[in-house]
Design an enzyme around this catalytic site. Structure first.
Site, short mmCIF file in Angstrom:
data_model
loop_
_atom_site.label_atom_id
_atom_site.label_comp_id
_atom_site.label_asym_id
_atom_site.label_seq_id
_atom_site.Cartn_x
_atom_site.Cartn_y
_atom_site.Cartn_z
N ARG A 158 1.38 10.06 11.81
CA ARG A 158 2.55 9.69 12.59
C ARG A 158 3.73 9.49 11.63
NH1 ARG A 158 1.60 4.23 14.49
NH2 ARG A 158 3.12 3.62 12.92
N HIS B 159 5.76 3.66 15.26
CA HIS B 159 4.96 3.67 16.50
C HIS B 159 5.85 3.93 17.71
CE1 HIS B 159 1.94 2.54 19.42
NE2 HIS B 159 2.74 1.63 19.91
N TYR C 165 3.99 -2.05 7.14
CA TYR C 165 2.55 -1.84 6.95
C TYR C 165 2.20 -0.50 6.27
CZ TYR C 165 3.28 0.59 11.43
OH TYR C 165 3.77 1.40 12.44
#
Length: 381
Positions: free
Chosen positions: A274, A278, A287
């Site tokens: 990705r 998100h 993260y």
């Protein structure tokens, strides 16, 4: 005689009686390969139809531009949220192209691009994320189930439709898409179990993009791969490079053919990444590192196809520019249409829930109608 009976006989051990705790199938053919299946950049690429490669490239480039435009629309307030599939376009496009018109696609909330690549109007695909309607299209008309916001709940629905088609004798396959995070949900396990027991004509495509929001895959499962989970339910597991559009098309085509021919379900894990956060509400820098993202940019699905096509002389700079221009035209049309304020009737909330409204819905509809009438009278006064 089961495999365990045969083994016990050879080894001189007593054969335990039924019931069937023994394996019903040989697990070896169900196990995925040790490495993800690849086509682009290998000798196998020469066997791929050049027209298919060009089609995949065109759709992936359009998908990349679609993702960028939809992301921009969130920043302009035209979308409430957008879960981008930038970096995952190969899986989205391949999933759409392998299906026949009669087949069904069961997308997750992130899979608007798959729906668009299957032929759905991009504005209709984004209606849910705009907050206008629960679903912006007729699922029965397009054979695309509603975009599913709850994780993995679309998977049992796909199995149910596939099993119903099987019982009716309809030549229909369901392809259900889910992310790696969705594999941690109970619906995932229930769907795979029912599908395998019923030998339902359904294909499960897991887009393993590395993170369930901020949770890396290693904190979700200790399995060798998500594809390995298939053997526990009695179906084949396939591991494929999720950025290799040609490999995905090949693996999914085989899985669809197997399902259509009565061979039952397949679990396909597409290993991808990705590239964007998100959603627009997520800060991915908390993260994961920029270096990790850049490493995956070298394995970009657009770049892989472009390199294959140019290396084999199947496309030139003019052809590449023509594809990009076409993608830009689609983006401009989407932008113009999304910038128009829709005319919405709040009463439509009650129109597509049940074929015949329940007493509770009729009561709620009457209350809303009274409120809207009172509001209109106040504005007139």
């Amino acid at each position: 005689m089961t495999l365990m009976d045969q083994r016990a006989t050879r080894e001189g051990r007593p054969v335990l009686p039924p019931p069937a705790w023994q394996p019903r199938t040989d697990p070896a053919p169900l196990l995925p390969d040790a490495e993800p299946h690849r086509v682009l950049g290998t000798d196998a690429a020469a066997r791929v139809d050049p027209e298919l490669l060009r089609r995949l490239y065109t759709e992936v480039v359009r998908g990349r531009r679609y993702n960028a435009q939809a992301t921009a629309l969130t920043k302009q307030g035209r979308l409430a949220v957008y879960p981008s599939t930038t970096g995952q376009e190969a899986a989205e496009v391949a999933a759409a192209l392998v299906l026949e018109e009669r087949d069904w696609l069961f997308p997750s909330y992130r899979d608007t691009l798959a729906a668009v690549a299957r032929g759905l109007d991009p504005v209709q695909a984004l209606t849910l994320l705009r907050g206008d309607r629960h679903t912006g299209y007729d699922p029965r008309e397009h054979h695309i189930a509603p975009l599913c916001t709850p994780l993995a709940t679309q998977l049992p629905h796909a199995v149910g439709l596939a099993h119903a088609a099987q019982l009716k004798g309809d030549d229909v396959v369901a392809l259900a898409m889910v992310g790696d995070g969705g594999t941690s949900e109970g619906d995932f396990h229930e769907a795979l179990n029912f599908a395998a027991v019923w030998q339902a004509p359904v294909v499960f495509l897991v887009q393993n993009n590395g993170f369930a929001i901020s949770v890396p895959l290693a904190k979700q499962t200790a399995a060798p791969s998500l594809a390995h989970k298939a053997v526990g339910y009695g179906m084949p597991g396939r591991l494929v490079d999720g950025n290799d559009a040609a490999a995905l098309h090949e693996v999914l085509t085989d899985a669809i053919a197997r399902a259509r021919g009565g061979g039952g379900p397949t679990l396909v894990e597409a290993v991808t990444y990705r590239m964007d956060a998100h959603t627009n509400a997520d800060d991915a820098t908390r993260y994961r590192s920029a270096a990790e993202v850049e490493m995956w940019r070298a394995h970009d699905p657009v770049l892989l196809l472009e390199r294959e096509l140019t290396g084999r002389g199947l496309i030139d700079e003019d052809g590449i520019q023509a594809v990009r221009d076409g993608a830009e035209e689609q983006a401009a049309e989407l932008r113009a249409r999304m910038n128009q304020d829709p005319v919405l009737d709040p009463m439509d909330l009650f129109g597509d829930v049940y074929a015949e409204q329940t007493p509770q819905l009729r009561e709620q509809a009457a209350l809303l109608r009274a409120e809207l009438d009172a509001e209109a009278e106040g504005e007139q006064a």
